[in-house]
Write a protein that holds these residues in place. Structure first.
Motif, PDB file in Angstrom:
ATOM      1  N   ASP A 152       7.670  -8.351   5.106  1.00  0.00           N
ATOM      2  CA  ASP A 152       7.013  -9.664   5.009  1.00  0.00           C
ATOM      3  C   ASP A 152       5.790  -9.646   4.107  1.00  0.00           C
ATOM      4  O   ASP A 152       5.205 -10.688   3.832  1.00  0.00           O
ATOM      5  CB  ASP A 152       6.556 -10.148   6.391  1.00  0.00           C
ATOM      6  N   GLY A 153       5.357  -8.459   3.702  1.00  0.00           N
ATOM      7  CA  GLY A 153       4.173  -8.373   2.869  1.00  0.00           C
ATOM      8  C   GLY A 153       2.886  -8.200   3.642  1.00  0.00           C
ATOM      9  O   GLY A 153       1.803  -8.278   3.081  1.00  0.00           O
ATOM     10  N   ARG A 154       2.986  -7.962   4.939  1.00  0.00           N
ATOM     11  CA  ARG A 154       1.773  -7.777   5.730  1.00  0.00           C
ATOM     12  C   ARG A 154       1.279  -6.339   5.706  1.00  0.00           C
ATOM     13  O   ARG A 154       0.149  -6.070   6.088  1.00  0.00           O
ATOM     14  CB  ARG A 154       2.011  -8.229   7.170  1.00  0.00           C
ATOM     15  N   LEU A 155       2.116  -5.403   5.261  1.00  0.00           N
ATOM     16  CA  LEU A 155       1.729  -4.007   5.092  1.00  0.00           C
ATOM     17  C   LEU A 155       2.225  -3.521   3.742  1.00  0.00           C
ATOM     18  O   LEU A 155       3.314  -3.905   3.305  1.00  0.00           O
ATOM     19  CB  LEU A 155       2.380  -3.121   6.164  1.00  0.00           C
ATOM     20  N   THR A 156       1.460  -2.671   3.098  1.00  0.00           N
ATOM     21  CA  THR A 156       1.936  -2.039   1.875  1.00  0.00           C
ATOM     22  C   THR A 156       2.856  -0.885   2.275  1.00  0.00           C
ATOM     23  O   THR A 156       2.874  -0.469   3.443  1.00  0.00           O
ATOM     24  CB  THR A 156       0.768  -1.482   1.043  1.00  0.00           C
ATOM     25  N   LEU A 157       3.580  -0.350   1.317  1.00  0.00           N
ATOM     26  CA  LEU A 157       4.450   0.789   1.591  1.00  0.00           C
ATOM     27  C   LEU A 157       3.630   1.979   2.065  1.00  0.00           C
ATOM     28  O   LEU A 157       4.017   2.696   2.982  1.00  0.00           O
ATOM     29  CB  LEU A 157       5.262   1.146   0.343  1.00  0.00           C
ATOM     30  N   GLU A 158       2.465   2.165   1.484  1.00  0.00           N
ATOM     31  CA  GLU A 158       1.596   3.264   1.896  1.00  0.00           C
ATOM     32  C   GLU A 158       1.093   3.059   3.330  1.00  0.00           C
ATOM     33  O   GLU A 158       1.109   3.981   4.144  1.00  0.00           O
ATOM     34  CB  GLU A 158       0.414   3.385   0.951  1.00  0.00           C
ATOM     35  N   GLU A 159       0.637   1.835   3.655  1.00  0.00           N
ATOM     36  CA  GLU A 159       0.172   1.553   5.016  1.00  0.00           C
ATOM     37  C   GLU A 159       1.313   1.745   6.015  1.00  0.00           C
ATOM     38  O   GLU A 159       1.118   2.309   7.097  1.00  0.00           O
ATOM     39  CB  GLU A 159      -0.351   0.122   5.112  1.00  0.00           C
ATOM     40  N   PHE A 160       2.502   1.283   5.638  1.00  0.00           N
ATOM     41  CA  PHE A 160       3.667   1.460   6.502  1.00  0.00           C
ATOM     42  C   PHE A 160       3.928   2.944   6.738  1.00  0.00           C
ATOM     43  O   PHE A 160       4.172   3.372   7.865  1.00  0.00           O
ATOM     44  CB  PHE A 160       4.901   0.796   5.879  1.00  0.00           C
ATOM     45  N   THR A 161       3.870   3.746   5.676  1.00  0.00           N
ATOM     46  CA  THR A 161       4.135   5.173   5.781  1.00  0.00           C
ATOM     47  C   THR A 161       3.165   5.839   6.751  1.00  0.00           C
ATOM     48  O   THR A 161       3.575   6.621   7.615  1.00  0.00           O
ATOM     49  CB  THR A 161       4.032   5.829   4.387  1.00  0.00           C
ATOM     50  N   VAL A 162       1.885   5.526   6.627  1.00  0.00           N
ATOM     51  CA  VAL A 162       0.869   6.117   7.506  1.00  0.00           C
ATOM     52  C   VAL A 162       1.093   5.672   8.953  1.00  0.00           C
ATOM     53  O   VAL A 162       1.074   6.478   9.881  1.00  0.00           O
ATOM     54  CB  VAL A 162      -0.551   5.738   7.023  1.00  0.00           C
ATOM     55  N   ARG A 163       1.323   4.375   9.146  1.00  0.00           N
ATOM     56  CA  ARG A 163       1.460   3.858  10.509  1.00  0.00           C
ATOM     57  C   ARG A 163       2.738   4.326  11.192  1.00  0.00           C
ATOM     58  O   ARG A 163       2.731   4.607  12.386  1.00  0.00           O
ATOM     59  CB  ARG A 163       1.412   2.328  10.500  1.00  0.00           C
ATOM     60  N   VAL A 164       3.835   4.392  10.451  1.00  0.00           N
ATOM     61  CA  VAL A 164       5.082   4.828  11.089  1.00  0.00           C
ATOM     62  C   VAL A 164       4.976   6.310  11.469  1.00  0.00           C
ATOM     63  O   VAL A 164       5.534   6.741  12.481  1.00  0.00           O
ATOM     64  CB  VAL A 164       6.320   4.513  10.216  1.00  0.00           C
TER      65      VAL A 164
END
Length: 193
Positions: free
Chosen positions: A23-35
């Motif tokens: 949806d654009g609420r997280l960047t790929l980098e933010e997603f990577t860190v959070r997951v």
């Protein structure tokens, strides 16, 4: 009070993060860190921290989808927040192109980056933990892939880079969480590393 969690709880949180990235609420980098934090969480409190602050709407610039990158006798840099489609075409002739995918949003399971580079350089930066395949021919060219020796993070897309190089340099590397400003990254990448 914090309670133990199961893999089902982790899967739900990872799916929520994947939707937020799409949806654009997280960047790929933010997603990577959070997951990564989701899969290492042991308690409900740790798991809630990974999703509790998701922004309700995309940030400015996140809705721009780039279908093609063309660079002739120049320089093209895609840095910061932008939407990465399932397929991206890139052509560089007598120039330098850089695609920094650490802050992109995508909902694709597989992203295909295809194209050619003639008398130039084509570089791609991905977050650590994202799987990348580098393909394509290299005629009087240098090709390199430098990924950090970390496990692939579940839910991250596979990035396939298939760029044919002629008298060129083609390079893919992973880089950890982004603490530099886009201008500082650009200067570092421009002046080499």
């Amino acid at each position: 009070m914090s309670t133990p969690i199961s893999d089902v709880d982790r899967e739900r949180a990872a799916e929520l993060l994947q939707r937020a990235c799409g949806d654009g609420r997280l960047t790929l980098e933010e997603f990577t860190v959070r997951v990564g934090a989701v899969w290492s969480a042991d308690t409900s409190t740790e798991l809630e921290r990974t999703t509790s602050d998701l922004s309700p709407a995309p940030l400015v610039g996140s809705n721009q989808t780039v279908q093609q990158v063309t660079c002739v006798f120049g320089e093209s840099k895609r840095i910061g927040r932008w939407r990465l489609p399932r397929s991206l075409r890139a052509v560089t002739v007598f120039g330098d192109s850089l695609l920094d995918l650490r802050e992109v949003q995508t909902d694709a399971d597989v992203v295909e980056i295809t194209g050619r580079c003639v008398f130039g350089s084509f570089k791609v930066i991905v977050p650590e933990g994202v799987e990348v395949e580098l393909q394509g021919s290299a005629v009087f060219s240098a090709k390199a892939i430098e990924l950090a020796p970390v496990p692939r993070l579940p839910g991250t897309p596979l990035i396939r880079v298939s760029v044919n190089g002629y008298f060129s340099e083609i390079k893919v590397r992973s880089q950890g969480p982004n603490s530099e400003s886009p201008l500082a990254r650009w200067a570092r990448d421009f002046f080499g590393r």
